[in-house]
Design an enzyme around this catalytic site. Structure first.
Site, PDB file in Angstrom:
ATOM      1  N   SER A   1      38.494  37.583  62.165  1.00  0.00           N
ATOM      2  CA  SER A   1      39.034  38.092  60.923  1.00  0.00           C
ATOM      3  C   SER A   1      39.325  37.198  59.788  1.00  0.00           C
ATOM      4  O   SER A   1      38.152  36.669  59.324  1.00  0.00           O
ATOM      5  CB  SER A   1      40.192  39.070  61.221  1.00  0.00           C
ATOM      6  OG  SER A   1      40.687  39.740  60.004  1.00  0.00           O
TER       7      SER A   1
ATOM      8  N   ASP B   1      33.161  48.869  61.184  1.00  0.00           N
ATOM      9  CA  ASP B   1      34.439  48.075  60.886  1.00  0.00           C
ATOM     10  C   ASP B   1      34.910  48.685  59.463  1.00  0.00           C
ATOM     11  O   ASP B   1      34.107  48.559  58.527  1.00  0.00           O
ATOM     12  CB  ASP B   1      34.223  46.503  60.663  1.00  0.00           C
ATOM     13  CG  ASP B   1      35.483  45.824  60.574  1.00  0.00           C
ATOM     14  OD1 ASP B   1      36.304  46.424  59.950  1.00  0.00           O
ATOM     15  OD2 ASP B   1      35.313  44.818  60.882  1.00  0.00           O
TER      16      ASP B   1
ATOM     17  N   HIS C   1      36.855  46.969  63.810  1.00  0.00           N
ATOM     18  CA  HIS C   1      37.236  45.756  63.539  1.00  0.00           C
ATOM     19  C   HIS C   1      37.522  44.819  64.953  1.00  0.00           C
ATOM     20  O   HIS C   1      37.419  43.640  65.155  1.00  0.00           O
ATOM     21  CB  HIS C   1      38.537  45.517  62.738  1.00  0.00           C
ATOM     22  CG  HIS C   1      38.661  44.249  61.859  1.00  0.00           C
ATOM     23  ND1 HIS C   1      37.881  43.489  61.323  1.00  0.00           N
ATOM     24  CD2 HIS C   1      39.831  43.423  62.393  1.00  0.00           C
ATOM     25  CE1 HIS C   1      38.497  42.545  60.998  1.00  0.00           C
ATOM     26  NE2 HIS C   1      39.479  42.254  61.516  1.00  0.00           N
TER      27      HIS C   1
END
Length: 755
Positions: free
Chosen positions: A618, A694, A726
């Site tokens: 991330s 995602d 994600h």
């Protein structure tokens, strides 16, 4: 932004080790049952304090959650209900909206994924499942489950009980509905035209994407204390840009349209309404035009609704109450960088100011977050705490006494404290006492019953997965609650880290860092894997347990050292530390990361400075790619999972908080953090990993960097997960990811690999 990392920092010094430490394989790390045991979710004390409830992973499959409860007076825990008991063999069905809501809550499991206690009688729990609504009654004969609705094709989202436990409200089909829990009148819509079809972009009672993802506001309506009114938010996403996500699976491609407000673009229009439950009559709550984000909401005990809101630049946080004579601003906090949202607003009926209950509030005005007492009439503030480190949050209050959690050990620890707010005077602060059970190098937090008389304490420490205990707020003694034991292999393979003294690139700011040496005999210099997140709002070098701690043990068994470091801008530190990201993504954290990596061989002489790799997810994925797209990089290889590569593609609230408006991507903070424009700088091996479904960091981020690298003729690795979001959830997907990452680093960092 998601705080996913594989940073596993809380490792135990194994005792009584045998001469040969057993191997910890990736297969065992990802297998069922989990090494750390089946850790519960959403553990709570019932409002009256008679039960501890929790979502417990199933013995048959730890990715399926079941609802359990245990009497606080003692006795065995009991399973109340599981999804399989209610669905009759049918598969659980989730709408796309429900899947996205689970993503916002960081829940990857299925089954019963949320619940709540209804009323104060401690005899009923409510939960949604596969589109319908259910309740469980706790009777002398045992738990009795009941299905309340029979329309699974219309999912009931975010059900909330009234305070008296007689009714439930929920969102369905864009409207807010109310329904009696003991039969009687059927469900009815409270919002316009009795549930008539709304414009597709309009919904009542649910948080918009920004609220849930970036402000942790996971709800969109609130009952008044007497159960006669609702404070509800209406969301219209008509002006929000429509993004089409291609959820690419192995056997199909599903096109999903998502309203996603990218930086610089329009947000949803959110308005607040007061609704009479009996009549459905609605009254709009007027707010200033610059109230862009409604970050918290609720009711005071006297029936006055309140809202906390921010303008688009997030430099002000204002608390407004809505009285019969109109809106009234109670207080405002400002910050030239940004103001953080919090949930510390509470009423203190036992502490009067200007004849009314004082308010509990927290603020960073002193330079670190501390608690304050606020006069609701005059707005005057009195400091309640002046702790040497920031207050994390207020846990509960009985109207006078306040339980709070605060940071210790330069943000690496957390502990519980109590104070008596009635002692507060303009020049006198209450005595803040640690609750019994305080100890160094641990992480404690708690939930409380409605009266703040007892706590459900969660404690983790070095190598110890979280464990629950009941603790009275007054007096000594804690009652441990039995849980699933961890696998003995965990303790046998974990090692304690060495806390390193590292300094930020500014030459003066201390950084929190742990180093994990390779296990066993390693000839010559060894490679190192660096794990970091780097982004705001999170800290990973802490004494708290991480579910991924075994991953670090596995790497050290393979002859790698592991360095974990928190750069400037991360959480649990003073304001001066946490605001380092202001207009500076890809600068301060990169400089600190490079400084830490270059200092490591001086502190650990056996580290090979030519064989240091980086792993991030991330924001950490952005940091991984950014670290390699630098002519001065000290890294020999990096893996970035779900990386942000172009901040104009990320959402408004998060991105603009730190970088301001993008000006079409030309604004300097965006331009310097734009990874595709740095593609020509890649010289070291890079692996990019992304899930095609995602909805947080859209797959487009990786695609843009991939295209730019290809145009520059750069060779790199790509790992794509069809249909994964994600978190790339699922045991088999995670096993494949870990194997691929291991093979990548072994290929580029092991002895004989060329830089």
């Amino acid at each position: 932004m998601t705080r996913i990392t594989l940073l596993a920092l809380c490792l135990s010094m194994a005792t009584g080790l045998q001469a040969q430490t057993p191997a910890l394989s990736l297969e065992r790390i990802t297998a069922d049952p989990p090494l750390a045991g089946r850790l519960p979710r959403q553990a709570e004390i019932s409002p009256g304090g008679h039960w501890v409830s929790l979502l417990q992973p199933s013995q048959a499959d730890s990715e399926q959650l079941e609802l359990w409860a245990r009497p606080t007076a003692g006795g065995a825990p009991r399973r109340l209900v599981a999804a399989a008991d209610l669905l009759g063999g049918a598969a659980q069905v989730l709408s796309e909206a429900e899947k996205m809501a689970l993503e916002r809550r960081r829940i990857s499991e299925r089954g019963i994924t949320q619940y709540q206690w209804c009323g104060k009688a401690d005899d009923r729990l409510l939960f949604p499942l596969s589109g319908d609504l259910y309740q469980v009654r706790l009777t002398d004969a045992g738990p009795v489950a009941q299905r309340l609705t029979h329309s699974p094709d219309q999912p009931k989202q975010d059900p909330r009980c009234s305070a008296d436990g007689r009714r439930v409200a929920y969102a369905m089909g864009g409207h807010l509905w109310v329904q009696a829990l003991d039969g009687g009148q059927p469900a009815r819509a409270l919002t316009p035209d009795g549930g008539a079809t709304l414009t597709p972009t309009v919904s009542w009672g649910l948080p918009e994407f920004i609220a849930a993802e970036e402000f942790d506001r996971q709800r969109g309506f609130w009952w008044s204390a007497d159960g006669t009114q609702l404070l509800a938010l209406r969301v219209d996403e008509a002006r929000v840009g429509l993004k089409t996500r291609a959820q690419i699976f192995a056997d199909r491609t599903t096109l999903t349209e998502q309203r996603y407000p990218a930086a610089g673009e329009a947000n949803a229009e959110v308005t607040a309404w007061r609704i009479d439950v009996a009549t459905g009559q609605r009254q709009a709550l007027p707010l200033p035009k610059d109230a862009e984000y409604l970050v918290r909401a609720g009711w005071f005990r006297d029936g006055t609704p309140w809202l906390q809101w921010m303008p688009r630049d997030q430099t002000r946080l204002t608390l407004t109450e809505f009285t019969a004579s109109g809106p009234r601003e109670l207080l405002t906090d400002t910050d030239p960088a940004w103001v953080e949202a919090h949930s510390d607003l509470m009423e203190l009926p036992g502490v009067l100011r200007s004849g009314r209950p004082a308010l509990l509030w927290s603020s960073e005005a002193s330079g670190r977050r501390q608690l304050q007492l606020v006069d609701r009439v005059t707005g005057a503030r009195t400091a309640l705490t002046n702790l040497p480190e920031p207050v994390a949050h207020a846990v509960c209050t009985d109207g006078q006494r306040v339980v709070l959690a605060a940071a210790l050990d330069r943000g690496r620890g957390r502990d519980l404290f109590v104070l008596n707010a009635a002692e507060a005077q303009p020049t006198i602060q209450p005595t803040v006492q640690p609750l019994p059970g305080s100890a160094p190098r641990q992480w404690r937090d708690a939930q409380a019953d409605l009266g703040c008389t007892q706590l459900l304490e969660t404690r983790s420490a070095f190598g110890e997965p979280p464990r629950l205990s009941l603790r009275p707020v007054s007096g000594e003694g804690a009652t441990p609650l039995p849980g699933n034991a961890s696998d003995p292999l965990l303790r046998q393979t974990l090692r304690a880290p060495q806390a390193l003294d590292l300094t930020a690139a500014d030459g003066r700011t201390p950084l929190n860092a742990f180093y994990f040496a390779p296990q066993g005999a390693v000839k010559g210099r060894h490679p190192v894997l660096v794990l970091a997140y780097g982004g705001p709002g999170a800290a990973t070098v802490t004494w708290a347990w991480s579910r991924d701690s075994a991953w670090v043990a596995h790497w050290t068994q393979r002859g790698y050292g592991v360095l974990a470091v928190d750069t400037r801008g991360m959480a649990h530190r003073d304001r001066a530390f946490t605001r380092a990201h202001h207009r500076a993504f890809g600068q301060v954290e990169v400089a600190d990361l490079f400084a830490a990596v270059r200092a490591l061989p001086k502190l650990q002489p056996r580290v090979d400075p030519q064989r240091i790799g980086f792993f991030g997810w991330s924001y950490g994925g952005f940091l991984a790619a950014r670290a390699l797209l630098d002519a001065d990089t000290p890294f020999a290889a990096a893996v970035g999972v779900a990386p942000v590569t172009d901040w104009t593609l990320y959402d408004t609230a998060y991105t603009e908080r730190y970088l301001g408006l993008p000006e079409g991507g030309k604004a300097a903070p965006y331009a310097q953090a734009h990874l595709p424009s740095r593609a020509k700088l890649l010289k070291q091996p890079l692996m990019l990993v992304h899930g095609t479904a995602d909805d947080n960091v859209l797959f487009e981020h990786s695609l843009r960097l991939i295209e730019a690298l290809q145009q520059e003729g750069k060779v790199f690795d790509t790992l794509i997960y069809p249909g994964k979001a994600h978190g790339i959830a699922g045991r088999q997907a995670r096993l494949h990811l870990y194997r691929s990452v291991q093979a990548f680093f072994d290929r580029h960092l092991k002895p004989g690999s060329a830089r």
